[in-house]
Design a protein around this motif. Structure first.
Motif, PDB file in Angstrom:
ATOM      1  N   VAL A  84      47.247  54.624  45.778  1.00 46.26           N
ATOM      2  CA  VAL A  84      48.125  53.459  45.859  1.00 46.26           C
ATOM      3  C   VAL A  84      48.694  53.336  47.270  1.00 46.26           C
ATOM      4  N   GLU A  85      49.152  54.447  47.807  1.00 47.35           N
ATOM      5  CA  GLU A  85      49.698  54.441  49.169  1.00 47.35           C
ATOM      6  C   GLU A  85      48.632  54.085  50.198  1.00 47.35           C
ATOM      7  N   ALA A  86      47.379  54.405  49.887  1.00 48.66           N
ATOM      8  CA  ALA A  86      46.283  54.082  50.801  1.00 48.66           C
ATOM      9  C   ALA A  86      45.830  52.632  50.681  1.00 48.66           C
ATOM     10  N   GLY A  87      46.396  51.896  49.717  1.00 43.81           N
ATOM     11  CA  GLY A  87      46.128  50.467  49.634  1.00 43.81           C
ATOM     12  C   GLY A  87      45.117  50.043  48.602  1.00 43.81           C
ATOM     13  N   VAL A  88      44.891  50.874  47.558  1.00 40.81           N
ATOM     14  CA  VAL A  88      43.944  50.460  46.523  1.00 40.81           C
ATOM     15  C   VAL A  88      44.431  49.142  45.912  1.00 40.81           C
ATOM     16  N   GLU A  89      43.483  48.253  45.644  1.00 39.81           N
ATOM     17  CA  GLU A  89      43.839  46.888  45.244  1.00 39.81           C
ATOM     18  C   GLU A  89      44.313  46.772  43.800  1.00 39.81           C
ATOM     19  N   ALA A  90      43.738  47.574  42.914  1.00 34.61           N
ATOM     20  CA  ALA A  90      44.076  47.481  41.493  1.00 34.61           C
ATOM     21  C   ALA A  90      43.638  48.755  40.784  1.00 34.61           C
ATOM     22  N   ILE A  91      44.136  48.921  39.560  1.00 30.91           N
ATOM     23  CA  ILE A  91      43.679  49.995  38.678  1.00 30.91           C
ATOM     24  C   ILE A  91      43.016  49.312  37.483  1.00 30.91           C
ATOM     25  N   VAL A  92      41.712  49.448  37.385  1.00 34.65           N
ATOM     26  CA  VAL A  92      40.930  48.756  36.358  1.00 34.65           C
ATOM     27  C   VAL A  92      40.804  49.661  35.131  1.00 34.65           C
ATOM     28  N   VAL A  93      41.172  49.121  33.968  1.00 29.76           N
ATOM     29  CA  VAL A  93      41.133  49.885  32.720  1.00 29.76           C
ATOM     30  C   VAL A  93      40.206  49.150  31.761  1.00 29.76           C
ATOM     31  N   THR A  94      39.044  49.745  31.494  1.00 29.88           N
ATOM     32  CA  THR A  94      38.001  49.038  30.750  1.00 29.88           C
ATOM     33  C   THR A  94      38.209  49.056  29.240  1.00 29.88           C
ATOM     34  N   ALA A  95      39.063  49.919  28.733  1.00 26.68           N
ATOM     35  CA  ALA A  95      39.435  49.907  27.310  1.00 26.68           C
ATOM     36  C   ALA A  95      40.765  49.175  27.190  1.00 26.68           C
ATOM     37  N   SER A  96      40.778  48.067  26.493  1.00 27.15           N
ATOM     38  CA  SER A  96      42.001  47.260  26.450  1.00 27.15           C
ATOM     39  C   SER A  96      43.162  48.013  25.811  1.00 27.15           C
ATOM     40  N   GLY A  97      42.870  48.946  24.890  1.00 22.98           N
ATOM     41  CA  GLY A  97      43.936  49.747  24.302  1.00 22.98           C
ATOM     42  C   GLY A  97      44.637  50.590  25.346  1.00 22.98           C
ATOM     43  N   ALA A 137      56.175  54.046  38.419  1.00 25.43           N
ATOM     44  CA  ALA A 137      55.589  53.585  37.159  1.00 25.43           C
ATOM     45  C   ALA A 137      55.501  52.067  37.123  1.00 25.43           C
ATOM     46  N   ALA A 138      56.540  51.399  37.605  1.00 24.10           N
ATOM     47  CA  ALA A 138      56.521  49.935  37.642  1.00 24.10           C
ATOM     48  C   ALA A 138      55.411  49.430  38.565  1.00 24.10           C
ATOM     49  N   THR A 139      55.187  50.130  39.661  1.00 20.22           N
ATOM     50  CA  THR A 139      54.121  49.739  40.595  1.00 20.22           C
ATOM     51  C   THR A 139      52.751  49.906  39.948  1.00 20.22           C
ATOM     52  N   ILE A 140      52.556  51.027  39.243  1.00 19.99           N
ATOM     53  CA  ILE A 140      51.281  51.257  38.553  1.00 19.99           C
ATOM     54  C   ILE A 140      51.045  50.171  37.507  1.00 19.99           C
ATOM     55  N   SER A 141      52.072  49.835  36.752  1.00 16.27           N
ATOM     56  CA  SER A 141      51.936  48.777  35.739  1.00 16.27           C
ATOM     57  C   SER A 141      51.499  47.461  36.375  1.00 16.27           C
ATOM     58  N   ALA A 142      52.085  47.144  37.527  1.00 19.35           N
ATOM     59  CA  ALA A 142      51.759  45.884  38.209  1.00 19.35           C
ATOM     60  C   ALA A 142      50.333  45.880  38.743  1.00 19.35           C
ATOM     61  N   LEU A 143      49.783  47.064  39.024  1.00 20.71           N
ATOM     62  CA  LEU A 143      48.419  47.155  39.562  1.00 20.71           C
ATOM     63  C   LEU A 143      47.355  47.163  38.463  1.00 20.71           C
ATOM     64  N   CYS A 144      47.756  47.393  37.217  1.00 20.74           N
ATOM     65  CA  CYS A 144      46.791  47.518  36.117  1.00 20.74           C
ATOM     66  C   CYS A 144      46.073  46.193  35.860  1.00 20.74           C
ATOM     67  N   ARG A 145      44.755  46.247  35.762  1.00 18.83           N
ATOM     68  CA  ARG A 145      43.947  45.062  35.487  1.00 18.83           C
ATOM     69  C   ARG A 145      42.889  45.359  34.434  1.00 18.83           C
ATOM     70  N   ASP A 146      42.708  44.424  33.532  1.00 17.44           N
ATOM     71  CA  ASP A 146      41.543  44.438  32.658  1.00 17.44           C
ATOM     72  C   ASP A 146      40.356  43.946  33.472  1.00 17.44           C
ATOM     73  N   PRO A 147      39.149  44.482  33.236  1.00 18.71           N
ATOM     74  CA  PRO A 147      38.004  44.025  34.041  1.00 18.71           C
ATOM     75  C   PRO A 147      37.744  42.527  33.948  1.00 18.71           C
ATOM     76  N   SER A 148      38.112  41.916  32.817  1.00 19.04           N
ATOM     77  CA  SER A 148      37.893  40.473  32.690  1.00 19.04           C
ATOM     78  C   SER A 148      38.710  39.693  33.713  1.00 19.04           C
ATOM     79  N   GLU A 149      39.905  40.186  34.029  1.00 16.80           N
ATOM     80  CA  GLU A 149      40.734  39.514  35.029  1.00 16.80           C
ATOM     81  C   GLU A 149      40.100  39.593  36.411  1.00 16.80           C
ATOM     82  N   VAL A 150      39.513  40.747  36.720  1.00 16.53           N
ATOM     83  CA  VAL A 150      38.886  40.931  38.030  1.00 16.53           C
ATOM     84  C   VAL A 150      37.622  40.086  38.149  1.00 16.53           C
ATOM     85  N   VAL A 151      36.770  40.145  37.124  1.00 16.61           N
ATOM     86  CA  VAL A 151      35.497  39.408  37.172  1.00 16.61           C
ATOM     87  C   VAL A 151      35.749  37.905  37.175  1.00 16.61           C
TER      88      VAL A 151
END
Length: 409
Positions: free
Chosen positions: A238-251, A273-287
């Protein structure tokens, strides 16, 4: 709803959160119309409104009973009621609080405690879970049907991930715990799709289970330990600038997006924790965000009929509706109509193991609806739904990202 929180809870974080949630409820009962367990059982206490009353009684200091635990255990946590509620009642978080109160006050009999202990010990650890699945396949004829049904055939070996270092954009992927064992190609397919869209996807091996398994089995302290471990593992990226955290299981996606809430009262982790939540993406959002580029990559073809099962965690938890369906149509699939698409399939994490009768009825209902349009394949977005449906389906059940990977070619 008026609630007079008992002294022992009034000044706690859980008591304050629960009080705020309860005050939003206006007793309207709209939630019962979309509650799967109320539809099946017809008991007010097996619907959201009834369970809210039970939790209110607990918070007001009334004795905890086996009856209360039974009705809270029967909830799928599908959150369909949240999509229906006109008052915005945060039922999912209220249920978490109520279940934890019951767990703290009322000891479970061994016949209930033992399987729960095994599930929260084995499922979150891929090495243990992998060994258990391998043994289970050998002794499948001897297992109870609730467990045997959860054992899919050995997965086809995952196709390779694309080489790293080819793109300027980078995203993290949650490897998870169950999915790498049961369906390792899902994350690999996501990496290939995103790679063709100019995004490098990679996993951090120090991360593990998202925490949902232990959280929904009411071991919230252990779940929070899982959350903190993942935050520590991901934070350098995150500190290095990763754009998102993609979670392929919606659960798992719902759980990661909830990290900010889970650690809101932890001064050492709340902001992270709030920052991680904001970075979380479902793959459908990215695609879907790369629709123009995707259109140039898709190989034109008519790919036949497909029924899409939208997991509760996707449509009610993440509030993502219609996005995956649009992507599948763009890939050439003809999507069939699915009646009562808002209702749960009965998987709900460990629910299908702990409540097999209700889960089986819901699966049968869901498969009837999915099969009605005579599709050639069923697609979904969550590993739990995939394995649960697969156990009763006569058609292949796939993660939608694998189909997109094949459509790109």
């Amino acid at each position: 709803m008026d609630c007079r929180i008992a002294d022992e809870y009034r000044d706690t974080h859980a008591g304050q959160v629960a009080g705020e949630i309860l005050r939003k409820c206006v007793h309207c009962g709209f939630c019962t119309a979309t509650c799967p367990t109320y539809q099946l059982l017809g008991d007010e206490l097996d619907g959201p409104r009834g369970r809210i009353y039970l939790i209110k009684q607990l918070l007001e200091g009334q004795p905890v009973s086996e009856k209360t635990r039974l009705h809270l255990d029967r909830c799928l946590t599908c959150r369909s009621c949240e999509s229906t509620c006109p008052s915005g009642v945060d039922y999912g978080h209220l249920l978490d609080i109520g279940r934890q109160l019951v767990e703290d006050k009322l000891q479970r009999p061994v016949r209930e405690a033992l399987p729960r202990a095994l599930l929260k010990t084995v499922l979150p650890e891929p090495a243990l879970f992998g060994a258990a699945v391998a043994l289970g396949r050998v002794f499948k004829p001897l297992l109870p049907s609730a467990l045997a049904d959860k054992l899919p055939p050995a997965p086809v070996e995952a196709k390779p991930w694309p080489a790293n270092g080819q793109h300027g954009r980078r995203m993290l992927a949650l490897a998870g715990c169950v999915q790498p064992v049961l369906a390792p190609n899902i994350n690999a397919a996501t990496a290939r799709v995103l790679g063709r869209l100019g995004i490098e996807l990679f996993e951090e091996k120090k991360a593990g289970c998202c925490g949902a398994v232990r959280h929904h089995l009411n071991d919230q302290s252990a779940a929070k330990a899982d959350v903190r471990r993942n935050i520590d593992a991901w934070w350098p990226h995150v500190e290095a600038g990763v754009e998102a955290i993609v979670v392929t299981a919606s659960g798992c996606g719902v759980q990661v997006r909830d990290y900010g809430h889970l650690l809101a009262d932890d001064p050492a982790y709340a902001e992270k924790a709030a920052t991680i939540s904001a970075l979380c993406r479902d793959p459908s959002e990215v695609v879907a965000g790369e629709a123009a580029r995707l259109a140039d990559l898709l190989v034109p073809a008519e790919r036949g009929k497909l029924a899409f099962h939208s997991p509760c965690t996707l449509q009610h938890g993440l509030k993502i509706r219609g996005v995956v369906e649009g992507l599948l149509r763009s890939a050439g699939y003809c999507l069939t109509s699915v009646a009562d698409g808002h209702l749960c399939c009965g998987s709900a994490g460990t629910y299908s193991v702990l409540q097999p009768e209700i889960a089986g009825q819901l699966r049968d209902n869901k498969l009837t609806a999915l099969n009605a349009g005579a599709p050639a394949v069923i697609a979904t977005a969550n590993i739990g739904c995939l394995t649960h449906l697969q156990a009763g389906a006569s058609l292949p059940v796939r993660h939608w990202i694998e189909l997109m990977d094949e459509a790109i070619g």
